[in-house]
Every structure is written in C-alpha cells, then in structure tokens.
Design a protein around this motif. Sequence first.
Motif, PDB file in Angstrom:
ATOM      1  N   ILE A 146       0.809  -1.227   0.000  1.00 55.33           N
ATOM      2  CA  ILE A 146       0.000   0.000   0.000  1.00 55.33           C
ATOM      3  C   ILE A 146       0.841   1.276   0.000  1.00 55.33           C
ATOM      4  O   ILE A 146       0.365   2.323  -0.387  1.00 55.33           O
ATOM      5  N   CYS A 301      -7.082   1.686  11.005  1.00 55.72           N
ATOM      6  CA  CYS A 301      -5.901   1.644  10.127  1.00 55.72           C
ATOM      7  C   CYS A 301      -5.648   2.965   9.397  1.00 55.72           C
ATOM      8  O   CYS A 301      -6.554   3.532   8.797  1.00 55.72           O
ATOM      9  N   ILE A 302      -4.397   3.432   9.452  1.00 58.19           N
ATOM     10  CA  ILE A 302      -4.031   4.661   8.727  1.00 58.19           C
ATOM     11  C   ILE A 302      -3.171   4.328   7.490  1.00 58.19           C
ATOM     12  O   ILE A 302      -2.530   5.206   6.922  1.00 58.19           O
ATOM     13  N   ARG A 303      -3.162   3.052   7.119  1.00 60.65           N
ATOM     14  CA  ARG A 303      -2.508   2.603   5.878  1.00 60.65           C
ATOM     15  C   ARG A 303      -1.027   2.980   5.803  1.00 60.65           C
ATOM     16  O   ARG A 303      -0.570   3.548   4.802  1.00 60.65           O
ATOM     17  N   CYS A 304      -0.295   2.639   6.857  1.00 62.33           N
ATOM     18  CA  CYS A 304       1.136   2.955   6.860  1.00 62.33           C
ATOM     19  C   CYS A 304       1.961   1.822   6.249  1.00 62.33           C
ATOM     20  O   CYS A 304       3.095   2.036   5.828  1.00 62.33           O
ATOM     21  N   GLY A 305       1.423   0.614   6.243  1.00 65.10           N
ATOM     22  CA  GLY A 305       2.142  -0.521   5.652  1.00 65.10           C
ATOM     23  C   GLY A 305       3.138  -1.188   6.593  1.00 65.10           C
ATOM     24  O   GLY A 305       3.788  -2.164   6.213  1.00 65.10           O
ATOM     25  N   ALA A 306       3.260  -0.689   7.835  1.00 65.58           N
ATOM     26  CA  ALA A 306       4.274  -1.256   8.740  1.00 65.58           C
ATOM     27  C   ALA A 306       4.014  -2.741   9.033  1.00 65.58           C
ATOM     28  O   ALA A 306       4.961  -3.521   9.183  1.00 65.58           O
ATOM     29  N   CYS A 307       2.739  -3.130   9.099  1.00 65.00           N
ATOM     30  CA  CYS A 307       2.447  -4.542   9.400  1.00 65.00           C
ATOM     31  C   CYS A 307       2.919  -5.448   8.264  1.00 65.00           C
ATOM     32  O   CYS A 307       3.262  -6.614   8.490  1.00 65.00           O
ATOM     33  N   ILE A 330      -3.088  -6.629   7.651  1.00 68.59           N
ATOM     34  CA  ILE A 330      -4.341  -5.847   7.757  1.00 68.59           C
ATOM     35  C   ILE A 330      -5.329  -6.269   6.669  1.00 68.59           C
ATOM     36  O   ILE A 330      -6.541  -6.393   6.919  1.00 68.59           O
ATOM     37  N   CYS A 360       2.078  -1.736  14.803  1.00 66.17           N
ATOM     38  CA  CYS A 360       0.945  -0.932  14.315  1.00 66.17           C
ATOM     39  C   CYS A 360       0.844   0.392  15.091  1.00 66.17           C
ATOM     40  O   CYS A 360       0.702   0.391  16.305  1.00 66.17           O
ATOM     41  N   PRO A 361       0.924   1.526  14.385  1.00 68.13           N
ATOM     42  CA  PRO A 361       0.935   2.820  15.079  1.00 68.13           C
ATOM     43  C   PRO A 361      -0.371   3.146  15.791  1.00 68.13           C
ATOM     44  O   PRO A 361      -0.386   4.025  16.655  1.00 68.13           O
ATOM     45  N   VAL A 362      -1.459   2.473  15.403  1.00 67.39           N
ATOM     46  CA  VAL A 362      -2.736   2.761  16.075  1.00 67.39           C
ATOM     47  C   VAL A 362      -3.222   1.537  16.875  1.00 67.39           C
ATOM     48  O   VAL A 362      -4.399   1.393  17.170  1.00 67.39           O
ATOM     49  N   ILE A 364      -3.728  -1.688  16.512  1.00 61.27           N
ATOM     50  CA  ILE A 364      -4.761  -2.673  16.143  1.00 61.27           C
ATOM     51  C   ILE A 364      -4.264  -4.055  16.567  1.00 61.27           C
ATOM     52  O   ILE A 364      -3.104  -4.397  16.328  1.00 61.27           O
ATOM     53  N   ILE A 366      -3.993  -6.910  15.498  1.00 59.13           N
ATOM     54  CA  ILE A 366      -4.117  -7.625  14.216  1.00 59.13           C
ATOM     55  C   ILE A 366      -4.065  -9.146  14.390  1.00 59.13           C
ATOM     56  O   ILE A 366      -4.914  -9.879  13.877  1.00 59.13           O
TER      57      ILE A 366
HETATM   58  S1  SF4 Z   1       0.479  -1.257  10.764  1.00 62.50           S
HETATM   59 FE1  SF4 Z   1      -1.579  -0.716  11.498  1.00 62.50          FE
HETATM   60  S2  SF4 Z   1      -2.011   1.278  10.595  1.00 62.50           S
HETATM   61 FE2  SF4 Z   1      -0.269   0.450   9.479  1.00 62.50          FE
HETATM   62  S3  SF4 Z   1      -1.179  -0.588   7.675  1.00 62.50           S
HETATM   63 FE3  SF4 Z   1      -0.947  -2.135   9.257  1.00 62.50          FE
HETATM   64  S4  SF4 Z   1      -2.899  -2.119  10.368  1.00 62.50           S
HETATM   65 FE4  SF4 Z   1      -2.821  -0.232   9.166  1.00 62.50          FE
END
Ligand code: SF4
Length: 455
Positions: A146, A301-307, A330, A360-362, A364, A366
């Motif tokens: 993403i 999710c803020i779509r950072c891609g870290a996961c 995610i 995950c910065p928020v 979640i 997961i």
């Molecule tokens: S690490 Fe968290 S915020 Fe970032 S894409 Fe994955 S679920 Fe979304």
Amino acid sequence: MSHATKATAFNKDEAKVNWHDKALWYVREKRDKSAHKVQGWEHLRQLGSSIKANVLSNLDDYLIQFEANAKKNGIHVHWASNAEEHNTIVNAILEKHNAKKVVKSKSMLTEECHLNPFLEAKGIEVIDTDLGERIVQLAEEPPSHIVLPAIHKTKEEVDVLFQKHLGTKPSQGNPEYLVSEARKHLRDKFIKADVAITGVNFAVADTGGVVVCTNEGNADMGVHLAKAHIACMGIEKIIPQEKHLGVFLRLLARSATGQPITTYSSHFNKPENGKEMHIVIVDNGRTEQLSRPDFRASLHCIRCGACMNTCPIYRRSGGHSYDYTIPGPIGSILSPGKDLKKHSSLPFASTLCGSCSNVCPVKINIHEQLYKWRQIIVKEEKQPVIKKTILKSAAVVLSKPKLYNIAGKSARFALKHAPKFMIYNKLNAWGKARDLPEVKNENFDDWYKKRNKNG
Ligand code: SF4
C-alpha cells in the motif's frame, strides 16, 4: 486460488524472494530507528488508537460535522454506499467537466473500487502519478504494497518496462535515469490533465478540509494544474480536530518509511478561485465491519504498511499472493469481511507471531483478529479432510498425557530410524522446505523424572 498456491508461484524465484524480504526488512529497521527517536512513542500510539476509537464510536456525528464544514468552504460533498456508486459519481463529475484526461495520486480506495477500468471503459485516460503506481499501471498489475506499490519489481524490470512504454534507452536499471525519464513523461500528463483525483489520508471534521500525504508532490501538482479536484475517502478517514494531525502525521511517516515527516503533507480546505473541489465519502462495507465487535478496530488503520514490512509471511510471499487490494496482515482481516469464501485462506497466512500488532501505530490487535477469523472460517467453511483428521487426532493425543508420551516416543524413534522418504513426502507439507530438528533421546518428561530421582 489460495494464498499458499499464489505464494508458491512467487517463491519459485528464490533470489527475488530473498531480495524482497531484505528490502522490506530494511524499511522495518528504518521505522524502528525513527520511532525510537521519539520520546513517548508508545504514548503517541495509545493516543492515536484512542482518537480512532472515539471516531468510530461517534462516526455519524463527525461525518455530518465534516460535511457541513466542507460545504461551508465551498466543497461539493457526495456520499457513496458502495464502489459502483463511487465510480458513477466520479464519472458524472468528469462528464460535467467534459474531462477526457485524468491524473490520479495514490488512492487505495480507488483501487478498491476499480475506478481505473471503469473510467477507461468510458474512453477516459487515467494516469497514476505516483511513480510506483505508474510502474504497476504500465505493467498492468495491481499494487503489491500500500505504500511501496512496485516493491516486487527490480530496477532492471522497470528499465525493460520503460523501454517498452516510454521509449527509454537501456540503462541497466539506472535509477537516476529512470526517474528523470518518468518525471518527463508524467510532467506532460500533468499539464494536459482536465481533472485531478486524489485519495485522502485524513479528513478533519472541525475544518471540513482533507490532508493528503505524498513524497513526490504529485497530488499538489495534479490539483493545482487541473480545473477540478476530486478527493475520494472512506468513512473511517475522519479525525475530529486539526490538532490531532500532530499525532497522526508523526505516526504515519515514521511507521511507513521511517521518515520523521512525509515530504508533502498537503492541506486542501477549499477550491482554488474559479475551480471546483469535490469530496466523495465512501462506505463500501465499512459500516458492516464497524458492526462486528471483534473486527471494528481494523477501521483504525491509517494505511502505513508497517504490518506488511514486518510480517515474515508477507515479506516472503509478496503482495500479489493475497489477491486483495490491501495485502498483508491488515488485508487479511479486512478481506474476509468482504468475501469470506474468496479470502478464507488469508487469515491462515500468518505465524500469529504478533509482530504486526507490535508495530501498528494505532495499536490494532491484528494477530488476535486473524485468530478470530480463523475460528469463524473453521466453523463456516469446509476444511480439507486431511487437516480436519489430523487436528482431531492431535486433540485426542494432546488431551491425554500418557498417549502423548507414547506418541512422542514413537515419533522420536520413527524420526531417527525410518527411511527419509517416509518423513519427507507429499503428506508432510512442512518438510518441503525445512529439515526437522535433531531428535533428542529423551523428552522433557523423562528428563524431569530423572532429575527428581537424582535429587
Ligand atoms: S500497521 Fe496498522 S495502521 Fe499500518 S497498515 Fe498495518 S494495520 Fe494499518
């Protein structure tokens, strides 16, 4: 096709898999260094998570507040309950402007709604202007990540692609040359575009404005040159107040690429003089996800891609093996909510190591949601007979200590003395790419008894 089948195809090119794995781990390490420099990073994560939880609990109010403020600013606001409605609304705006050429900055929502093929079928040229997006668009592939949509492509592959589509000279994958050629190609598209479409990273309820984050400045360039701007957002993109951007912008950039701030955080609050601005607010299954108590936090999710960058399965199976707009951990908890049957293999594409939840910065949960989906899928979907039989037998053996000990002894004997083909065969999928560990002479139980006997 299941995730495992698609991953097998990706795994055929071992060198590429190793390179893909390393490239993403490099981004993960950058994220770690960047996050560790922020004092109170964990507090910031908690704050981000709490703000998002508040948003989801009051989503209807915030959305209405956002709409009212956006309208006050002179923005046209549209509501779409699904992808089809979203595409129809966008097309109607384009028709109004007699638009035949559109530039688009990165937007996972328009990918989710399959906007490009919808508009192209109506004779409209849609150019993705994010470099990675443009690469996959030329390759006629979906993004595989993403934030880094073309991470599965080597620079040599991009070189060949550009020669074919942009008429560039062979450069053995020289990144500077390729980027400068892409810039020339895109500049021409920007100048000729009638309308610019952007995604939305954050929609601020108390101002009615939206914020779009890019590293290439392509959203700004598109919006400022075209006569109209269409911003497409999912309902979960709302944040209550402008001051909350201070939390999310810091979390997003560091988690995504390890940068302290995204190069461009562009605020669009009203149309420029003589131009039009539209915002399309899309549900497309999000309300349904919100109604599932176990899975509603996925909308943080803020779509950072870290996961994705941290996930050992994603890194070694590639984004396309998920066959969903949002791949990785995610995506594996969002997709079953859309189509349980089609995406039933995704929650199993995980070691449940929890690394995704840790980064995950928020915040979640997961890996817990992946486990919840597994429980639902096992109840609702047919499982392979062999898997069912093995698990049933395992349940019997694991619940009876004596039986477990006998089974352990037999297995140790077999692993030591049975011919190799009896262990490494088609029935042992695990053994396809792995060696079983060296077998010990005694198990823990024997060792423990002996230890107690000897005092
Ligand atoms: S690490 Fe968290 S915020 Fe970032 S894409 Fe994955 S679920 Fe979304």
